[in-house]
Design an enzyme around this catalytic site. Structure first.
Site, PDB file in Angstrom:
ATOM      1  N   SER A 257       0.825  -1.203   0.000  1.00  0.00           N
ATOM      2  CA  SER A 257       0.000   0.000   0.000  1.00  0.00           C
ATOM      3  C   SER A 257       0.865   1.260   0.000  1.00  0.00           C
ATOM      4  CB  SER A 257      -0.929  -0.074   1.208  1.00  0.00           C
ATOM      5  OG  SER A 257      -2.118   0.571   0.906  1.00  0.00           O
ATOM      6  N   LYS A 261       4.269   2.095  -2.317  1.00  0.00           N
ATOM      7  CA  LYS A 261       4.732   3.311  -3.021  1.00  0.00           C
ATOM      8  C   LYS A 261       6.162   3.599  -2.535  1.00  0.00           C
ATOM      9  CE  LYS A 261       0.126   5.441  -2.038  1.00  0.00           C
ATOM     10  NZ  LYS A 261      -0.878   4.740  -2.774  1.00  0.00           N
ATOM     11  N   TRP A 348     -10.039   0.618  -5.162  1.00  0.00           N
ATOM     12  CA  TRP A 348      -9.461   1.931  -4.837  1.00  0.00           C
ATOM     13  C   TRP A 348      -8.023   2.045  -5.384  1.00  0.00           C
ATOM     14  CZ3 TRP A 348     -10.780   6.594  -3.722  1.00  0.00           C
ATOM     15  CH2 TRP A 348     -10.034   7.430  -2.884  1.00  0.00           C
ATOM     16  N   HIS A 398      -7.930  -5.546   0.087  1.00  0.00           N
ATOM     17  CA  HIS A 398      -6.648  -4.858   0.263  1.00  0.00           C
ATOM     18  C   HIS A 398      -5.942  -5.410   1.500  1.00  0.00           C
ATOM     19  CE1 HIS A 398      -3.966  -1.455  -0.236  1.00  0.00           C
ATOM     20  NE2 HIS A 398      -4.157  -1.090   1.024  1.00  0.00           N
TER      21      HIS A 398
HETATM   22  C1  GCU Z   1      -5.336   4.886   1.657  1.00  0.00           C
HETATM   23  C2  GCU Z   1      -4.725   5.670   0.522  1.00  0.00           C
HETATM   24  C3  GCU Z   1      -3.903   4.793  -0.420  1.00  0.00           C
HETATM   25  C4  GCU Z   1      -2.913   3.947   0.366  1.00  0.00           C
HETATM   26  C5  GCU Z   1      -3.639   3.207   1.457  1.00  0.00           C
HETATM   27  C6  GCU Z   1      -2.764   2.420   2.429  1.00  0.00           C
HETATM   28  O1  GCU Z   1      -6.334   4.056   1.179  1.00  0.00           O
HETATM   29  O2  GCU Z   1      -5.755   6.331  -0.134  1.00  0.00           O
HETATM   30  O3  GCU Z   1      -3.192   5.586  -1.353  1.00  0.00           O
HETATM   31  O4  GCU Z   1      -2.210   3.089  -0.487  1.00  0.00           O
HETATM   32  O5  GCU Z   1      -4.339   4.119   2.283  1.00  0.00           O
HETATM   33  O6  GCU Z   1      -1.600   2.712   2.572  1.00  0.00           O
HETATM   34  O7  GCU Z   1      -3.332   1.554   3.103  1.00  0.00           O
END
Ligand code: GCU
Length: 418
Positions: A257, A261, A348, A398
């Site tokens: 997540s 990144k 998402w 997720h």
């Molecule tokens: C949120 C955010 C995402 C990210 C995620 C996470 O949903 O919008 O960009 O990847 O958190 O880190 O769980």
């Protein structure tokens, strides 16, 4: 559910709030777009071989991401200060040798520091490859190991002791026993040690250590929190290179997540990571932004302004004006191993966008005579595709699951045997 830690609860809330709003989830409404050319210099000249791409186009892409997205990070400190402690042979019921290594970021041992928890297969006779990953919560959450001290946690902007019940609470997401059984080690760091993850938390983290005299905020092209976490992953690598029990030529950087990144940005800058794994990294990670599907740049900038640099704010809802897209970020990993993964219900993060990021980056591997993903057709569930660039989508939400880790272990075995 109650056991879930604060940052994840926050993310889950934001996910559902944003999902109720005007979010594009209809594939038919995805706009037509043209991706910036990963081979063409800004002058228009196209690079046609690995050498010229590496020496001319790669630095351009890196500089774009540095100034426009994540922000510039400081150089490696001249002197790093490590302290190896809590060494135990035969932890985890005899399966692992464990140690905790404190990395001090400042010149003294009084300032910010991070604790690296390292499990290696018990009694390994030679240096072992390692998976390195930042985690969302204290190192004591990674496995059910009474020998790991309970790290504090942040709750609504305040640091407090973690309850005993949080020990091992993230174990499902780490699968340490599978990693050890495959003959590899696992090293993890709580990302809160580097900078806690909320707006206004910068003062609790490492960024102010590097401010110029009088500076109180990073400049528009200076590092946000993701770059700070990524920078610290490189500092963990600095330690791993000094550890004779670790095969530092074979370190896979893993992240889920927002930490996916982070892994991508760390792996883009630091070529010592031989494999980079981005699990459901979504917008600002592996997903093609121009699709506008699921989360968008405006959502990132509204909910998580501290993650990216100041310049990134100008791309809110202006994805088509970006002189880059995620395939370019991913190309910076070439010719090393890259694994991008999605989950079916994680709309998402835009699973198709994550696949297309990896598929559109793959021609760069071809320049190096390595196969990436050789199709633009998304694979069905549970059927990984690609060679040195690999992708899978699994059923479910997720998360990081045993299935995901099984694929990463197979990928690492294949990459590291070559
Ligand atoms: C949120 C955010 C995402 C990210 C995620 C996470 O949903 O919008 O960009 O990847 O958190 O880190 O769980």
């Amino acid at each position: 559910m109650l056991k879930r830690i604060a940052p994840l609860l926050l993310a889950a809330c934001l996910r559902s709030t944003a999902q109720q709003a005007d979010v594009l989830y209809d594939e038919a409404k995805v706009p037509k777009f043209t991706l910036p050319d990963v081979f063409a210099l800004r002058s228009g000249e196209r690079m046609r071989d690995a050498k010229s791409w590496s020496s001319r186009r790669r630095p351009e892409i890196l500089a774009l991401y540095e100034t426009e997205v994540f922000g510039k990070s400081p150089a490696k400190p001249a002197k790093l200060n490590f302290e190896v402690k809590a060494v135990e042979k035969g932890a985890l019921g005899g399966k692992a040798d464990r140690k905790i290594v404190t990395v001090y970021f400042g010149s003294t041992r009084g300032g910010p520091k991070m604790d690296l928890l390292i499990y290696l297969p018990a009694g390994a006779q030679k240096a072992v490859p390692v998976f390195l990953g930042l985690s969302f919560s204290g190192i004591h959450t990674v496995a059910n190991d009474a020998g790991v001290p309970l790290a504090p946690r942040w709750v609504r902007g305040v640091q407090e002791p973690s309850p005993e019940s949080s020990r091992g609470s993230a174990a499902q997401q780490w699968q340490v026993e599978k990693i050890l059984a495959a003959g590899y080690g696992l090293a993890t760091v709580d990302y809160n040690d580097i900078e806690p993850d909320f707006v206004g938390a910068m003062k609790h983290g490492i960024r102010p250590l590097f401010f110029k005299p009088g500076q109180t905020e990073p400049a528009a092209d200076e590092w946000g929190a993701i770059a700070a976490w990524a920078w610290a992953a490189s500092r963990a690598m600095d330690y791993l290179e000094t550890d004779k029990e670790v095969d530092a030529q074979h370190v896979a950087l893993f992240g889920h997540s927002r930490l996916g990144k982070t892994a991508l940005w760390a792996g883009a800058q630091d070529t010592r990571f031989s494999i980079v794994i981005a699990n459901e990294s979504g917008e600002g990670g592996a997903a093609i932004s121009r699709r506008n599907f699921g989360e968008r740049t405006k959502d990132l900038n509204a909910h998580f302004p501290h993650w990216f640099d100041g310049n990134f704010k100008k791309y809110s809802a202006r994805e088509d004006e970006m002189p880059f897209d995620s395939h370019m970020l991913l190309s910076l990993i070439a010719p090393r191993g890259l694994y991008v993964a999605s989950a079916e219900d994680d709309r998402w993060s835009d699973p198709r966008g994550e696949f297309l990021g990896a598929a559109n980056a793959s021609p760069v591997w071809k320049l190096f005579s390595r196969k990436g993903i050789e199709t633009m057709e998304m694979p069905p569930l549970h059927q990984p595709v690609g060679e040195h660039v690999r992708y899978h989508i699994r059923a479910g939400k997720h998360d990081v699951t045993a299935y995901d880790w099984e694929q990463y272990l197979k990928f690492a075995a294949a990459e590291w045997r070559r």
